[in-house]
Design an enzyme around this catalytic site. Sequence first.
Site, PDB file in Angstrom:
ATOM      1  CE  LYS A 171      -1.714   1.603   3.951  1.00 10.87           C
ATOM      2  NZ  LYS A 171      -1.357   3.051   4.049  1.00 10.87           N
ATOM      3  CG  ASN A 172       2.553   2.552   3.546  1.00  9.25           C
ATOM      4  OD1 ASN A 172       1.462   3.105   3.461  1.00  9.25           O
ATOM      5  ND2 ASN A 172       2.985   2.024   4.679  1.00  9.25           N
TER       6      ASN A 172
ATOM      7  NE  ARG B 268      -0.115   8.079   6.122  1.00  8.57           N
ATOM      8  CZ  ARG B 268       0.734   7.115   6.458  1.00  8.57           C
ATOM      9  NH1 ARG B 268       1.860   7.422   7.049  1.00  8.57           N
ATOM     10  NH2 ARG B 268       0.464   5.857   6.206  1.00  8.57           N
TER      11      ARG B 268
ATOM     12  CB  CYS C 126      -4.869   5.788  11.121  1.00  7.85           C
ATOM     13  SG  CYS C 126      -5.362   4.521   9.943  1.00  7.85           S
TER      14      CYS C 126
ATOM     15  CG  ASP D  47       2.442   1.063   9.899  1.00  7.43           C
ATOM     16  OD1 ASP D  47       1.832   1.731  10.753  1.00  7.43           O
ATOM     17  OD2 ASP D  47       2.681   1.488   8.762  1.00  7.43           O
TER      18      ASP D  47
ATOM     19  CB  VAL E 283       7.260   6.322  14.701  1.00  3.99           C
ATOM     20  CG1 VAL E 283       6.884   6.952  13.359  1.00  3.99           C
ATOM     21  CG2 VAL E 283       8.553   5.522  14.561  1.00  3.99           C
TER      22      VAL E 283
END
Length: 466
Positions: A22-23, A94, A119, A313, A335
């Site tokens: 996804k990222n 984002r 989120c 994550d 983070v």
Amino acid sequence: MDVLKITGGKPLKGQVKAAGAKNAMTKLLVASLLSDKKCRFYNVPNIGDVEVTVDLCQEIGMKVDWDREAGVMEVITKELKTSYIPQRFSGANRIPILMIGALLGRTDEDIIVPTVGGCAIGTRSVDFHIDALQKLGASIEYRGMKKEGAYFAHAHNGLKGTLINLAYPSIGATENTILASVTARGITVIKNAAIEPEIVELILFLQKLGAIITMDVDRTIRIQGTRRFYEVEHTVIPDRIEAASWGMAAISSKGRVFVEGAQHHNMVTFLNKIREVGGGFDIKSNGIEFFYDGPMQGGLHLETDVHPGFMTDWQQPFVVLLTQAAGSSVVHETVYENRFGYTEMLGEMGADITLFRQCLGGKECRFASQSFCHSLIVKGASPLMAKDIVIPDLRAGFAYVMAAVLAEGTSKITGLHFLDRGYQGLAPKLAALDVDVVRETIDSPYVKHSVPSQKARAEVPVVATR
């Protein structure tokens, strides 16, 4: 409203394939806006965040042909229809803020993007983005618009390469700076840059596109500006977050799961922690097999960090795994300052977790003098009990799925749109791993999609879901 019903208590067994990251995919779509050339992507995940990003890119002129079943997408943006990103994309994810870096080299018009979203896990400051882009020559200001604000940006005099020292190796700020630097005049040097695998993926794609980019071992990225671009074919890397998620679920449930596509070199830090807690894994040529290797032991210290540290994550499902390890373990989140909200529900399910405002670990982090609960101690092994659960964010969502798989009884999980943002076909994959799971729509005479339990799967085919 969709609900996921999971009856826990069975070990996960079988094989599952990690989808495209996804990222990575969402950022590659934005990067393709730099040129008017055709780009073809393979291993594209059919998830919510990619769909939102496609909608956003189509809004400004991208043509998209997406074969969801095959995981293939072809895009081209011959010309921009607009440089205004509507307010309806505010808070969606984002990605909108990255549009500034991608579009500065393609238009002299004002670029207008809504505020950053995603989120609710902590502040997503864009100060690093704005400072870097301004040093390249962009003019950026924030203005209030209706209920939400927006950022107005332009580079009427063009962008010029420069030296940029990031105060923190922010992934988003690094990506935005790279995107803007590709079309800037001269050479841009980014110091203290993020070096996550997804950043490397972006760099590899941009090199195919025509950019000249190098990476040094000291977090330095060097970009030589260009305006000459080429057509690209690119295969998206497997999602290391999803791969680790299935690994943790397999080990904590005392099962055995082969995760096709899991890449050893992108999961080194995670695999070290799996070994420390007593979990098992076996590296294969096309993936990693995770398995229970006897009673797990706590006494672990885990500290999240930017790559090559332990990924933030991975933290939430790892805490669930630690509830099944004997003894006490410490987790220090460095983070995001607000990423432990999910532990309250785990406590209701039977987990023994205590939160702390202090930095519990080997170093103080940037939240040391603030009032955020960003450290915890988890004691195990703890039996978990089923609950009705509302998901607050994406990664907490999988942690809850994991907890439901471990719990005695049937858990009902709602807020599935968060899971749909990052996990392709989650319910069918759970069912294929021997989990008793059903996804259905409630308060409606129609069922959107339902995944059969183990007993029924021999008779009813499982259809992939979004």
